[in-house]
Design an enzyme around this catalytic site. Structure first.
Site, short mmCIF file in Angstrom:
data_model
loop_
_atom_site.label_atom_id
_atom_site.label_comp_id
_atom_site.label_asym_id
_atom_site.label_seq_id
_atom_site.Cartn_x
_atom_site.Cartn_y
_atom_site.Cartn_z
CG ASP A 1 39.16 39.25 42.64
OD1 ASP A 1 37.86 38.83 42.25
OD2 ASP A 1 37.97 40.06 43.30
NE ARG B 1 40.70 39.74 50.95
CZ ARG B 1 39.56 40.03 50.65
NH1 ARG B 1 39.20 40.00 49.66
NH2 ARG B 1 39.64 38.99 51.72
CG PHE C 1 38.00 43.94 37.84
CD1 PHE C 1 36.53 45.06 37.10
CD2 PHE C 1 38.43 43.42 37.34
CE1 PHE C 1 36.82 44.55 35.93
CE2 PHE C 1 38.39 43.56 35.66
CZ PHE C 1 37.33 44.03 35.06
CB CYS D 1 33.19 35.48 41.49
SG CYS D 1 32.73 36.83 39.80
#
Length: 407
Positions: free
Chosen positions: A310, A212, A228, A350
């Protein structure tokens, strides 16, 4: 104590301190759910001790690779204390009060995740062994976490079913007081509300802290699309760094509402770095399916200077990797077409089963199909409080790439 004897030639990973022993490597031996077992080579050598799981393909998770150290209450307590101690810099720094305290196998406690949110710890116990030592873990966290007010459990994670563990949607307090409905945390200049009961994972994505901040540094004066967005993290950082316009998109109504609250909360931060946020950035919050929204933007001719992708996990296992690759390619292709010349794409996987090499290949294929050239200017990964043990490469699940459009 029961023994688990390994098949001949199947002890090499244990000798290298990899914590997982799959059912196919076991010659004989069994135990009850979560019981500690002695792990023995085919030649009769004690290799260490692990937690037994009769319902899982990962039959034993190693917790001690020392034949002389049998895991007991003090052993587990010491593991928790050591894990918390390795996060000491976060407590001294004070730039955030949201920290992962225990990162499962990579901290020597397989199946245990413990996240701290401003004095309140939320845990997930995803292995039979971690479940068996739950009370000891909770007591240790309450004892060794500075300023700890509560230790709670979230048992609403599907992987518990694979371990034969009960699934429950209610947050259960194991030690201390009931945590608030929303816990306020800080992350540099950003303020967030975390929902410990219904929020994703244990309530928040602490693992993206560094990413971030990295994306924020590239956002000044840019039009930003945060896909997202969940509760707005990347968009909030972009705003504090002077983004001109931030569009936050998520399919979840609850996430969008909390993203709005987080924007309002961060705007009240007296920190001078929030000045750009409160005076320059225009926010737009959109409740929509991201795939459909990106196609809508394409059809309407909308473009952006910076896009963040993301998404949630696309692959739960190796069997789902190729299907996941198609999903990653689709969404990155759409995003690439919406970038202006010189625009930035920050994209993340992820999915632990998606390797870095395959993710890079997917991005290259998406760029080719978009008829655009990109430079890779940075990689991102989970933060320092989400360490990866060298003997356990599976712990590196978060793979991020920051690209710049050259055409």
């Amino acid at each position: 104590m029961n023994k688990v004897i390994l098949k001949k030639g199947r002890d090499w990973s244990v000798r290298k301190h990899h914590p997982w022993i799959f059912s196919g490597a076991v010659e004989s031996g069994a135990a009850g759910q979560g019981e500690t077992v002695e792990v023995v080579s085919a030649e009769g050598e004690t290799l260490g001790y692990g937690w037994f799981s009769p319902a899982s393909q990962i039959r034993v998770r190693m917790v001690s690779f020392d034949a002389t150290r049998v895991p007991d209450e003090k052993f587990v307590t010491d593991l928790v204390a050591s894990s918390v101690g390795r996060r000491a810099d976060f407590f001294v720094d004070c730039s955030t009060n949201g920290v992962r305290l225990v990162n499962a196998e990579s901290d020597g406690l397989p199946g245990l995740v413990a996240d701290l949110y401003n004095g309140h710890v939320v845990c997930q116990f995803t292995s039979a062994g971690a479940e068996a030592w739950k009370a000891t873990v909770a007591k240790a966290l309450m004892t060794y976490v500075p300023g700890c007010q509560s230790v709670s459990e979230r048992a609403d994670i599907d992987v518990r079913k694979k371990e034969g563990l009960p699934y429950a949607e209610e947050l259960v307090v194991l030690e201390g007081v009931q945590p608030p409905a929303l816990i306020e945390i800080v992350e540099g200049p950003i303020r967030y509300y975390v929902d410990p009961r219904k929020g994703h994972k244990t309530g928040f994505y602490l693992d993206q802290r560094d990413a971030r901040a990295a994306v924020g540094t590239l956002a000044a004066a840019r039009d930003v699309l945060n896909c997202f967005c969940y509760t707005g993290g990347f968009g909030l950082y972009a705003a504090t760094c002077g983004a001109a316009h931030v569009t936050q998109v998520d399919i979840s109504h609850e996430a969008i509402e909390l993203a709005k609250k987080n924007a309002a909360l961060t705007a009240t931060n007296p920190d001078q770095t929030v000045k750009n946020f409160s005076t320059q950035t225009v926010f737009e919050h959109v409740e929509a399916d991201v795939f459909k929204y990106l196609r809508q933007c394409r059809d309407e001719g909308k473009t952006f200077d910076l896009i963040v992708l993301d998404p949630p996990k696309f692959a739960e296992s190796k069997a789902q990797v190729m299907k996941a690759a198609r999903g990653y390619k689709d969404i990155n292709l759409l995003a690439m077409k919406l970038l202006r010349l010189g625009g930035i794409l920050a994209t993340v996987s992820c999915s632990g089963a998606m390797t870095t090499e395959l993710f890079d290949k997917v991005l290259a294929e998406a760029a080719a199909d978009a008829h655009k050239d990109f430079q890779m200017i940075a990689r991102t990964r989970q933060g320092a409080d989400h360490p990866v043990a060298l003997a356990f490469p599976e712990g590196l699940y978060l793979k991020g790439v920051i690209l710049r459009s050259m055409s």
